[in-house]
Design a protein around this motif. Structure first.
Motif, short mmCIF file in Angstrom:
data_model
loop_
_atom_site.label_atom_id
_atom_site.label_comp_id
_atom_site.label_asym_id
_atom_site.label_seq_id
_atom_site.Cartn_x
_atom_site.Cartn_y
_atom_site.Cartn_z
N THR A 17 0.81 -1.23 0.00
CA THR A 17 0.00 0.00 0.00
C THR A 17 0.84 1.27 0.00
O THR A 17 0.29 2.37 0.17
N VAL A 18 2.16 1.16 -0.17
CA VAL A 18 3.00 2.36 -0.22
C VAL A 18 2.63 3.18 -1.46
O VAL A 18 2.70 2.67 -2.58
N MET A 19 2.24 4.42 -1.24
CA MET A 19 1.79 5.26 -2.36
C MET A 19 1.66 6.71 -1.90
O MET A 19 1.77 6.99 -0.70
N PRO A 20 1.44 7.62 -2.81
CA PRO A 20 1.24 9.02 -2.42
C PRO A 20 -0.03 9.18 -1.59
O PRO A 20 -1.09 8.67 -1.95
N SER A 21 0.09 9.87 -0.47
CA SER A 21 -1.05 10.14 0.40
C SER A 21 -0.68 11.28 1.33
O SER A 21 0.44 11.77 1.31
N TYR A 22 -1.61 11.70 2.16
CA TYR A 22 -1.30 12.68 3.19
C TYR A 22 -0.69 11.94 4.38
O TYR A 22 -1.01 10.78 4.63
N VAL A 23 0.18 12.61 5.14
CA VAL A 23 0.78 11.95 6.30
C VAL A 23 -0.29 11.51 7.30
O VAL A 23 -0.05 10.62 8.13
N PHE A 24 -1.47 12.09 7.19
CA PHE A 24 -2.57 11.70 8.07
C PHE A 24 -2.89 10.21 7.93
O PHE A 24 -3.39 9.59 8.87
N SER A 25 -2.62 9.64 6.75
CA SER A 25 -2.92 8.23 6.52
C SER A 25 -2.15 7.35 7.50
O SER A 25 -2.72 6.47 8.15
N ASP A 26 -0.85 7.56 7.59
CA ASP A 26 -0.03 6.73 8.47
C ASP A 26 -0.29 7.02 9.94
O ASP A 26 -0.30 6.13 10.78
N PHE A 27 -0.51 8.28 10.25
CA PHE A 27 -0.74 8.67 11.64
C PHE A 27 -2.12 8.21 12.13
O PHE A 27 -2.25 7.54 13.15
#
Length: 365
Positions: free
Chosen positions: A241-251
């Motif tokens: 699932t590594v891909m462009p996203s906002y850091v909010f996704s991981d947090f």
């Protein structure tokens, strides 16, 4: 196992295959350990679930770019034992790609990392480890010069999830909005609607040019980190699932599961509560891992991220319930509704604690 031996043999692996046996308990991919004879390394053979990850070439191209970039960073930093600190995928014979297709199934092979462990425990200690590991993962990829694609398009797009709910309500395919108990469903819809605009902050900030997309892991679980025997973190794993996203996704996605003391489908909503000790530990590690690139706005919005993900998941569960349970596996007719109640309770618990979260984030250096 004869078929698996043939598939493993399609890659440029060292040594002769001695045994192939199941590995782990993954829910998405079939995974096996390939044990070789002599001094050759062992390997991990994994079937890629192309029902979920439909563009396998994009998926593997992302992973190749990410692991190559991290490897360069480790070399530049003078790290030792690099092959244990980043995953190594083995090219296939002939094509040189890191996957093969056999009878409509897609497979990849990576080098097995010896003397390493993963853990399932969600404690403040492991939450802090996770925060730092995933933060550092993002930091290493902050300057990647390869354009990655979205392996699951719009995976964490809140506006899209709300549009899908609106469509589900308009169709009412399973007729659930007109059955007994509809008053509760209408109440849930009203609750979602009342918070919808605030929860679309990420998309709003991105359109304003104030919030960048980063390369994120997008599946931040404690068991997606690998530890050395001495307790130090080796690397982040499960890179599909590594891909462009906002850091909010991981947090936010980590806290959605880790900060809830009960499972997401527990009907005991009275036990649902947003655990501030888990939040404090994870955010302490995350801020430490991301200090090289995180902007003041991204940092300021981390409490929003903690609220966003239970809200988003509630919307997804509720949409599926109205649609007749067509996406998530359910064990009984109201399973998705129970999940919705659970996640909305967690959302409101997190929302109440935003001032505490903001104060804690501000205190971290």
């Amino acid at each position: 196992m004869k078929e698996l031996r043939e598939i493993a043999g399609m890659f440029r692996m060292d040594g002769e295959i001695k045994e192939i046996k199941p590995l782990g308990n993954g829910l998405i991919n079939d995974t096996y350990k390939v044990i070789t004879s002599g001094e050759s390394p062992d390997y991990v053979l994994q079937r890629i679930n192309n029902a979920i990850f439909k563009d396998v070439d994009l998926l593997q191209s992302n992973i190749e770019a990410v692991t190559a970039h991290i490897r360069r960073k480790l070399v530049e930093a003078g790290e030792k034992d690099i092959d244990r600190k980043v995953l190594t995928f083995v090219p296939a014979e002939g094509s040189g790609r890191t996957y093969v297709e056999q009878d409509g199934k897609f497979w990849r092979l990576s080098v097995f990392i010896d003397n390493a462990d993963t853990f399932e425990s969600v404690t403040p200690e492991y939450s802090e480890y996770a925060g730092e590991a995933f933060g550092d993962f993002e930091a290493k990829l902050a300057d990647i010069d390869v354009e990655l694609g979205e392996t699951i398009p719009d995976f964490h797009n809140m506006e899209l999830r709300l549009r899908q709910l609106v469509e589900a309500v308009s169709k009412d395919a399973a007729g659930r909005l007109h059955k007994e108990g509809r008053m509760e469903l209408e109440s849930i819809l009203a609750d979602i609607d009342a918070n919808a605009e605030d929860m679309c902050l990420a998309e709003q900030l991105h359109r304003q040019g104030r919030l960048p997309k980063r390369i994120c892991h997008c599946d931040t679980k404690v068991n997606n980190m690998m530890f050395d025997k001495d307790g130090s973190i080796l690397c982040v794993i499960d890179l599909d699932t590594v891909m462009p996203s906002y850091v909010f996704s991981d947090f936010g996605d980590f806290l959605r599961t880790a900060a809830n003391p009960v499972a997401e489908d527990s009907p005991e909503t009275e036990k649902v509560d947003f655990d501030m000790e888990i939040f404090k530990a994870f955010s302490r590690g995350y801020i430490r891992g991301t200090k090289s690139f995180l902007t003041p706005l991204e940092r300021q919005c981390l409490p929003y991220a903690a609220c966003l993900f239970p809200f988003m998941q509630a919307v997804r569960f509720f949409t599926d319930y109205i649609n007749g349970d067509t996406y998530y596996r359910t064990d009984y007719p109201e399973h998705n509704l129970v999940r919705t109640r659970n996640q909305m309770k967690l959302f409101h618990s997190a929302l109440e604690k935003v001032p505490q979260m903001a104060e804690w984030i501000s205190s971290l250096s």
